[in-house]
Design an enzyme around this catalytic site. Structure first.
Site, PDB file in Angstrom:
ATOM      1  N   THR A  10       0.812  -1.221   0.000  1.00  0.00           N
ATOM      2  CA  THR A  10       0.000   0.000   0.000  1.00  0.00           C
ATOM      3  C   THR A  10       0.846   1.273   0.000  1.00  0.00           C
ATOM      4  O   THR A  10       0.315   2.374  -0.061  1.00  0.00           O
ATOM      5  CB  THR A  10      -0.939   0.018   1.229  1.00  0.00           C
ATOM      6  OG1 THR A  10      -0.120  -0.137   2.403  1.00  0.00           O
ATOM      7  CG2 THR A  10      -1.940  -1.106   1.165  1.00  0.00           C
ATOM      8  N   GLN A  81       8.895   0.412   9.048  1.00  0.00           N
ATOM      9  CA  GLN A  81       8.561   1.665   9.721  1.00  0.00           C
ATOM     10  C   GLN A  81       9.603   2.633   9.172  1.00  0.00           C
ATOM     11  O   GLN A  81      10.746   2.632   9.596  1.00  0.00           O
ATOM     12  CB  GLN A  81       8.663   1.481  11.239  1.00  0.00           C
ATOM     13  CG  GLN A  81       8.181   2.649  12.083  1.00  0.00           C
ATOM     14  CD  GLN A  81       8.692   4.034  11.678  1.00  0.00           C
ATOM     15  OE1 GLN A  81       8.070   4.746  10.870  1.00  0.00           O
ATOM     16  NE2 GLN A  81       9.835   4.419  12.197  1.00  0.00           N
ATOM     17  N   SER A  82       9.200   3.485   8.209  1.00  0.00           N
ATOM     18  CA  SER A  82      10.206   4.217   7.445  1.00  0.00           C
ATOM     19  C   SER A  82      10.281   5.707   7.763  1.00  0.00           C
ATOM     20  O   SER A  82      11.013   6.433   7.100  1.00  0.00           O
ATOM     21  CB  SER A  82       9.924   4.043   5.950  1.00  0.00           C
ATOM     22  OG  SER A  82       8.650   4.589   5.665  1.00  0.00           O
ATOM     23  N   SER A 123      18.302   1.149   2.268  1.00  0.00           N
ATOM     24  CA  SER A 123      18.109   2.596   2.130  1.00  0.00           C
ATOM     25  C   SER A 123      19.438   3.318   2.231  1.00  0.00           C
ATOM     26  O   SER A 123      20.354   2.860   2.935  1.00  0.00           O
ATOM     27  CB  SER A 123      17.191   3.045   3.268  1.00  0.00           C
ATOM     28  OG  SER A 123      17.359   4.409   3.526  1.00  0.00           O
ATOM     29  N   GLU A 125      19.964   5.588   3.992  1.00  0.00           N
ATOM     30  CA  GLU A 125      20.140   5.911   5.413  1.00  0.00           C
ATOM     31  C   GLU A 125      21.170   4.994   6.083  1.00  0.00           C
ATOM     32  O   GLU A 125      21.675   5.314   7.151  1.00  0.00           O
ATOM     33  CB  GLU A 125      18.803   5.807   6.156  1.00  0.00           C
ATOM     34  CG  GLU A 125      17.837   6.926   5.851  1.00  0.00           C
ATOM     35  CD  GLU A 125      18.204   8.266   6.489  1.00  0.00           C
ATOM     36  OE1 GLU A 125      18.926   8.272   7.500  1.00  0.00           O
ATOM     37  OE2 GLU A 125      17.778   9.304   5.957  1.00  0.00           O
ATOM     38  N   TYR A 147      16.313   4.138  12.394  1.00  0.00           N
ATOM     39  CA  TYR A 147      15.817   3.577  11.130  1.00  0.00           C
ATOM     40  C   TYR A 147      16.990   3.055  10.299  1.00  0.00           C
ATOM     41  O   TYR A 147      16.966   1.929   9.793  1.00  0.00           O
ATOM     42  CB  TYR A 147      15.040   4.657  10.367  1.00  0.00           C
ATOM     43  CG  TYR A 147      14.703   4.282   8.946  1.00  0.00           C
ATOM     44  CD1 TYR A 147      13.711   3.344   8.679  1.00  0.00           C
ATOM     45  CD2 TYR A 147      15.368   4.871   7.872  1.00  0.00           C
ATOM     46  CE1 TYR A 147      13.397   2.995   7.367  1.00  0.00           C
ATOM     47  CE2 TYR A 147      15.058   4.528   6.562  1.00  0.00           C
ATOM     48  CZ  TYR A 147      14.080   3.594   6.316  1.00  0.00           C
ATOM     49  OH  TYR A 147      13.779   3.243   5.021  1.00  0.00           O
TER      50      TYR A 147
END
Ligand code: GDP
Length: 322
Positions: A10, A81-82, A123, A125, A147
């Site tokens: 989603t 959980q981004s 990511s 990150e 994260y």
């Protein structure tokens, strides 16, 4: 017919990937957490083409059931959980989904469907404070928020399952990627959306933070093509998925306003509220490996992406059916 299971269906990337796979003739399953309110907005146009299956990255047995039942050839883990600020206020929950969720998924694949090909959404990150620029697949990970730490764990677990169990796992280290499905809290969509509103007389000004901040922005549609391509290779490997270039927030503003015939200086002001206290060093990914090994590079240029998003926002604001 190939079968693919997508977690994070989603979200922005999940919805674009589902579109791509449906167009390629895959049977697509989307792992969705049961919630009391529906969040299927981004995939409503795919209804009938994607089968929703219920499961949760926090629950090992639900993952094993889903994988045994659907027997996917390819599994794309785009769920996490981004939201970085939330990773500071809920670090353990972030680790549960973003790090341990991947352990559970890998274990489920190993036990139930070891021939499946697995894509893990890493990511930029993970680089946090990198010691080189542009970053490559060999740049050291120095994450600077929970994260990024969770994503680094997930990355190395995927690599370890490849090396230790011989699973087909690939990590795509993605940089910021944008689309009309991105939220307006992110600067790209905030700018294209507000510029469109100003053009239509629905807003008067645009307040921004640091105009000199630079990002490596690419289109989410280009990014999901890269993800799919990675799983079509004989040998699994890890790749950076990026545009390979950086642009400043100021360039973004200039491009968005000039595409609709406005002078940005007449509308944009700098507001300390949107300044980041702790701005990371500029991240930019080298896409040399993607280019030379997979022949991939973004189809959309920075200017094309900005213009198409302003265009989309103008249409959305004037067409109630969108
Ligand atoms: P992210 O920080 O990469 O997750 O993405 P954002 O889109 O939120 O921010 C990208 C960059 O734009 C950061 O360096 C921000 O400091 C800068 N920026 C400047 N003005 C704004 C603003 O008004 N909102 C946001 N979100 N970012 C801004």
């Amino acid at each position: 017919m190939k079968k693919a299971l997508i977690t994070g269906l989603t979200g922005q990337d999940g919805s674009y990937l589902a579109e791509l796979l449906v167009a390629k003739g895959y049977q697509v399953y989307g792992l969705v957490r049961r919630t009391s309110t529906s969040n299927l907005e981004r995939i409503s146009h795919l209804a009938g083409n994607v089968e929703i299956v219920s499961g949760d990255l926090l629950d090992q047995s639900s993952l094993m059931d889903v994988i045994s039942d659907t027997q996917p050839d390819e599994i794309y883990n785009l769920a996490s959980q981004s939201y970085v600020p939330l990773s500071w206020t809920q670090p353990a929950l972030t680790a549960e989904y973003t790090a341990l969720g991947v352990s559970r998924l890998l274990e489920s694949i190993r036990r139930c469907q070891p021939d499946a090909r697995f894509y893990q959404a890493s990511s930029s990150e993970v680089f946090g404070q990198p010691d080189e620029s542009p970053q490559t697949e060999r740049t050291a990970f120095r994450p600077r928020n929970p994260y990024g730490v969770a994503k680094a764990y997930a990355h190395w677990m995927s690599v370890n399952y490849r090396q230790h169990y011989n699973l087909y796992t690939c990590c795509g280290i993605t940089y910021t990627h944008e689309s009309p499905r991105r939220g307006t809290e992110f600067v790209f969509r905030k700018i294209t959306n507000t510029a469109a509103k100003i053009k239509l007389g629905l807003a008067k000004e645009l307040k921004l933070g640091n105009l000199e901040a630079r990002r490596d922005w690419c289109f989410a549609k280009d990014a999901v093509t890269a993800m799919w391509l990675m799983l079509q290779q004989d040998t699994p490997d890890d790749y950076i998925i990026a545009s390979g270039e950086t642009h400043s927030v100021k360039e973004l503003v200039e491009c968005a306003f000039s595409s609709i015939g406005l002078n940005w200086q007449d509308y944009v002001s700098v507001d300390p509220e949107f300044y980041r206290p702790d701005e990371p060093v500029q991240l930019v990914g080298s896409i040399d490996k993607m280019k030379t090994q997979l022949g991939w590079e973004p189809e959309y240029s920075f200017a094309q992406l900005v213009e198409s998003m302003v265009d989309y926002d103008l249409k959305k604001l004037t067409d109630s059916s969108m």
